[in-house]
Every structure is written in C-alpha cells, then in structure tokens.
Design a protein around this motif. Structure first.
Motif, mmCIF file in Angstrom:
data_model
loop_
_atom_site.group_PDB
_atom_site.id
_atom_site.type_symbol
_atom_site.label_atom_id
_atom_site.label_comp_id
_atom_site.label_asym_id
_atom_site.label_seq_id
_atom_site.Cartn_x
_atom_site.Cartn_y
_atom_site.Cartn_z
ATOM 1 N N GLY A 232 25.174 1.955 7.047
ATOM 2 C CA GLY A 232 25.384 0.579 6.631
ATOM 3 C C GLY A 232 24.378 0.028 6.014
ATOM 4 O O GLY A 232 23.176 0.482 6.099
ATOM 5 N N SER A 233 24.497 -1.282 5.433
ATOM 6 C CA SER A 233 23.371 -1.750 4.640
ATOM 7 C C SER A 233 23.355 -3.372 4.815
ATOM 8 O O SER A 233 23.118 -4.201 3.925
ATOM 9 N N SER A 234 23.591 -3.856 6.113
ATOM 10 C CA SER A 234 23.923 -5.325 6.297
ATOM 11 C C SER A 234 22.679 -6.186 6.011
ATOM 12 O O SER A 234 22.729 -7.100 5.735
ATOM 13 N N ALA A 235 21.583 -5.397 6.131
ATOM 14 C CA ALA A 235 19.946 -6.112 6.146
ATOM 15 C C ALA A 235 19.513 -5.724 4.717
ATOM 16 O O ALA A 235 18.398 -6.129 4.484
ATOM 17 N N GLY A 236 20.139 -5.188 3.947
ATOM 18 C CA GLY A 236 19.325 -4.677 2.271
ATOM 19 C C GLY A 236 19.961 -3.481 1.933
ATOM 20 O O GLY A 236 19.969 -2.196 2.931
ATOM 21 N N GLU A 237 20.248 -3.283 0.717
ATOM 22 C CA GLU A 237 20.569 -2.018 -0.043
ATOM 23 C C GLU A 237 19.655 -0.736 -0.128
ATOM 24 O O GLU A 237 19.966 0.103 -0.153
ATOM 25 N N ASN A 238 18.120 -1.490 -0.077
ATOM 26 C CA ASN A 238 17.046 -0.584 -0.309
ATOM 27 C C ASN A 238 16.148 -0.647 0.728
ATOM 28 O O ASN A 238 15.840 -1.604 1.363
ATOM 29 N N ALA A 239 15.584 0.420 1.174
ATOM 30 C CA ALA A 239 14.473 0.637 2.117
ATOM 31 C C ALA A 239 13.417 1.555 1.449
ATOM 32 O O ALA A 239 13.329 2.647 1.511
ATOM 33 N N PRO A 240 12.228 0.681 1.377
ATOM 34 C CA PRO A 240 10.983 1.445 0.674
ATOM 35 C C PRO A 240 10.255 2.087 1.828
ATOM 36 O O PRO A 240 8.987 1.577 1.774
ATOM 37 N N PHE A 241 10.636 3.282 2.144
ATOM 38 C CA PHE A 241 9.667 4.088 3.017
ATOM 39 C C PHE A 241 8.934 5.036 1.991
ATOM 40 O O PHE A 241 9.607 5.544 0.917
ATOM 41 N N ASP A 242 7.930 5.525 2.665
ATOM 42 C CA ASP A 242 6.846 6.567 1.989
ATOM 43 C C ASP A 242 7.038 7.950 2.198
ATOM 44 O O ASP A 242 7.416 8.182 3.265
ATOM 45 N N SER A 243 6.858 8.805 1.148
ATOM 46 C CA SER A 243 6.785 10.249 1.445
ATOM 47 C C SER A 243 6.095 10.640 2.576
ATOM 48 O O SER A 243 6.531 11.681 3.311
ATOM 49 N N ALA A 244 4.755 9.915 2.760
ATOM 50 C CA ALA A 244 3.769 10.343 3.903
ATOM 51 C C ALA A 244 4.511 10.460 5.277
ATOM 52 O O ALA A 244 4.152 11.339 6.011
ATOM 53 N N THR A 245 5.354 9.324 5.362
ATOM 54 C CA THR A 245 5.732 9.062 6.722
ATOM 55 C C THR A 245 6.991 10.209 6.908
ATOM 56 O O THR A 245 6.934 10.764 8.302
ATOM 57 N N LEU A 246 7.690 10.440 5.998
ATOM 58 C CA LEU A 246 8.843 11.548 6.153
ATOM 59 C C LEU A 246 7.930 12.915 6.596
ATOM 60 O O LEU A 246 8.346 13.682 7.527
ATOM 61 N N ARG A 247 7.201 13.359 5.587
ATOM 62 C CA ARG A 247 6.460 14.732 5.651
ATOM 63 C C ARG A 247 5.738 14.657 6.746
ATOM 64 O O ARG A 247 5.523 15.710 7.604
ATOM 65 N N GLY A 248 4.858 13.560 7.058
ATOM 66 C CA GLY A 248 3.844 13.930 8.061
ATOM 67 C C GLY A 248 4.446 14.009 9.578
ATOM 68 O O GLY A 248 3.760 14.796 10.268
ATOM 69 N N LYS A 249 5.520 13.571 9.515
ATOM 70 C CA LYS A 249 6.039 13.797 11.013
ATOM 71 C C LYS A 249 7.507 14.504 10.885
ATOM 72 O O LYS A 249 8.017 14.600 11.953
ATOM 73 N N HIS A 250 7.573 15.130 9.731
ATOM 74 C CA HIS A 250 8.856 16.060 9.652
ATOM 75 C C HIS A 250 10.125 15.382 10.137
ATOM 76 O O HIS A 250 11.015 15.909 10.901
ATOM 77 N N LEU A 251 10.283 14.005 9.604
ATOM 78 C CA LEU A 251 11.554 13.029 10.030
ATOM 79 C C LEU A 251 12.754 13.499 9.170
ATOM 80 O O LEU A 251 12.657 14.092 7.972
ATOM 81 N N SER A 252 13.768 13.221 9.583
ATOM 82 C CA SER A 252 15.043 13.569 8.937
ATOM 83 C C SER A 252 15.698 12.223 8.794
ATOM 84 O O SER A 252 16.087 11.333 9.897
#
Length: 314
Positions: A232-252
């Motif tokens: 869902g997106s009740s707080a906003g249609e966009n979420a500006p997360f960065d590549s380093a956060t995803l890659r650095g901790k192998h997140l899904s």
C-alpha cells in the motif's frame, strides 16, 4: 423483492432501495447476506475514476461479504461489483461464482469475518507467502492501527514472530495497535524516525501498507538479509531509498497484491483466518452500521472520518 444499497450515480453514496432478488446462473450460488464491509475498493469502483473504468449504473456495490447458502452453510464470498457488470454484496441476497465462495466454520462471527476479509488475507500472505516469516523473527508493522496493520500484528505473533513492533500515525491508531498485541509502538508521523526505529530494531521483516518516508526509515532499520513487503501507499507513492542501503545489507523489497493469489490460495488463507477468529485469537476494532444508515457510513468512509472498518449488518 429485497432491500439493497444501490449506486445510481458514480461519485455519490448509495441509497437503500427495493430490488428484485437475484437468481443464480450456471456455476453460481445464491447467498443470503448477513454482513458486508465498506472497503476502499468499493469506493474506488463506485467513484467512476478507477482503472476498471466507469461502472454501469445502477448497481449494488460490495466486493466481498459473508452470509449463508440455502442449506445454512456459512460462507465468505467475493464479487466483481464495480469492476465488471453485475451486483455485489450490499443487499439481502447476492449471487457469487462457485469459485468465489469459501465455506466458514459453524459459529464463526460473521461481522468480524466481514470486517477482516481480504485485508486479513493480505496481512497473512504478506507475512508468510511473500515475506517468508520465520520463527523467532522480529517484525515491524507500519500502519499498525489500520485493518491490515492490526491483522498483521496478531497474525505475525500467531505464526511464530518473536516480537512485533508497530508504527502508527495517530493516538487512536496507537491504541488499536497496542490492543492488537504490539510489544511497542513508534509514532511514524514525527521527526527522527530512523533513530526511534533503531531503538527497537533491527528487524527481520517489515509489513508496509504505507510506503513513503516511513518505508525508507524501515529499510534502514532492517538487519542484513531483511525483507520489506509493500502492499500500500497511504503515506506516499514514492519512497526515495538509496542503492547503498539495499546492496550494503543485501535487503529485499517485495511487492504484494491480493490479485496475484489463486482462488485456492485465497480460500486457504481465509480458512486459516476463520479458524483464528473462531478460536478467539484474531479480532479487529470495527464499527457495525445499520443497513438503513449505509449512505451516511459510505460518506464517512469517503471523507476519511471513519477511523475503523465499517461493517453493514443485514
């Protein structure tokens, strides 16, 4: 003849009218309706502005409901009202396709099942099927005071989570999340959310019906290998997360929608939910609305002044 809620004009609330009782066609069953919830999808379909197109009016809204078959068997059922031509659940009698009818246990609370419905299905499947919840994991539920949020808190605990934290945006939502069993509640409408989530993390799994800035903060609070399931997106249609956060901790980061479920998966999930309800393990803060007051209830839901799921009793 029967009483039914009828949408005559898109964008306006339904009114109660006398209508002919429906007859079941091939591969359909007739249901005596006992309860039907007013959901955001119902309002979207009736607005005439949805991606389904403008519905043919007049029609009876209601994409899901609870009732009884001719032999007294209690059932949950789905309809395509507002998405395709035809009528829905907000009437004394409804018709549903065989594959959209799920038997319920005897003695289960019809109004509570109607209130939970597909929102609880989304919560359960986001946790287990999409999120791969494992025993002992720490779970963060954003939007913890909403219907999906309350169900997620309880279902996470019932299905093995070690600790469940809720994120909420109002005092009323915080109280609902606490009653649902959250070990702690973090306000997600205030500054320094990263720091406040870090006090309770790290988390293995995030159930996210809100997206926007809270989802970004939740990603930062995940442990290495953690998962965030968005539905869902009740707080906003966009979420500006960065590549380093995803890659650095192998997140899904995973998306979820009920429309991707097979009818068998949906039925199995509803069976699990119904057993939890019958056993007193799963509940929800909802409001019962008299059938005669459906127009007012619909308007409150549309205006955002209804702070709980509204269930029409028939």
């Amino acid at each position: 003849m029967m009483r039914a809620a009828v949408v005559d004009t898109c964008g306006r609330p339904p009114s109660v009218a006398e209508c002919p009782e429906p007859a079941a066609g091939p591969s359909e069953v007739r249901v005596r309706v006992t309860a039907a919830s007013i959901t955001p999808l119902d309002l979207l379909c009736a607005s005439g502005t949805s991606y389904f197109g403008v519905p043919a009016t007049p029609y009876v809204p209601g994409v899901q409901g609870v009732g009884e078959l001719a032999d007294g068997t209690p059932v949950w059922f789905a309809t395509s009202a507002g998405m395709l031509p035809g009528n829905g659940s907000m009437a004394e009698w409804a018709v549903a396709a065989d594959g959209d009818v799920v038997p319920l246990p005897e003695g289960v609370d019809h109004r509570l099942i109607a209130a939970l419905g597909l929102s609880a299905v989304a919560a359960l499947m986001a946790l287990t099927w999409r999120g791969d919840l494992r025993s002992g994991e720490q779970v963060l539920v954003l939007g913890g005071g909403g219907v999906v949020g309350q169900a997620s808190i309880q279902l996470a605990r019932l299905h093995g989570a070690g600790r469940v934290i809720a994120g909420c945006r109002s005092d009323a939502a915080q109280r609902r999340a606490e009653r649902a069993g959250a070990a702690a509640v973090v306000r997600i409408d205030r500054p320094a959310l990263d720091e406040r989530l870090a006090e309770h993390g790290p988390f293995d799994l995030v159930v996210d019906p809100v997206f926007g800035a809270p989802a970004v903060a939740a990603l930062h609070a995940l442990r290495p290998g953690g998962r965030l399931v968005n539905l869902g997106s009740s707080a906003g249609e966009n979420a500006p997360f960065d590549s380093a956060t995803l890659r650095g901790k192998h997140l899904s980061v995973l998306g979820y929608t009920n429309t991707e479920l097979t009818k068998e998966q949906r039925a199995d999930a509803l069976a699990v939910i119904a057993e939890h309800v019958r056993g007193g393990r799963l509940t929800l803060d909802y409001e019962t609305v008299a059938f005669a007051d459906i127009g007012d209830a619909w308007s409150r839901q549309a205006a955002g002044t209804a702070d709980r799921r509204l269930v029409v009793a028939l």
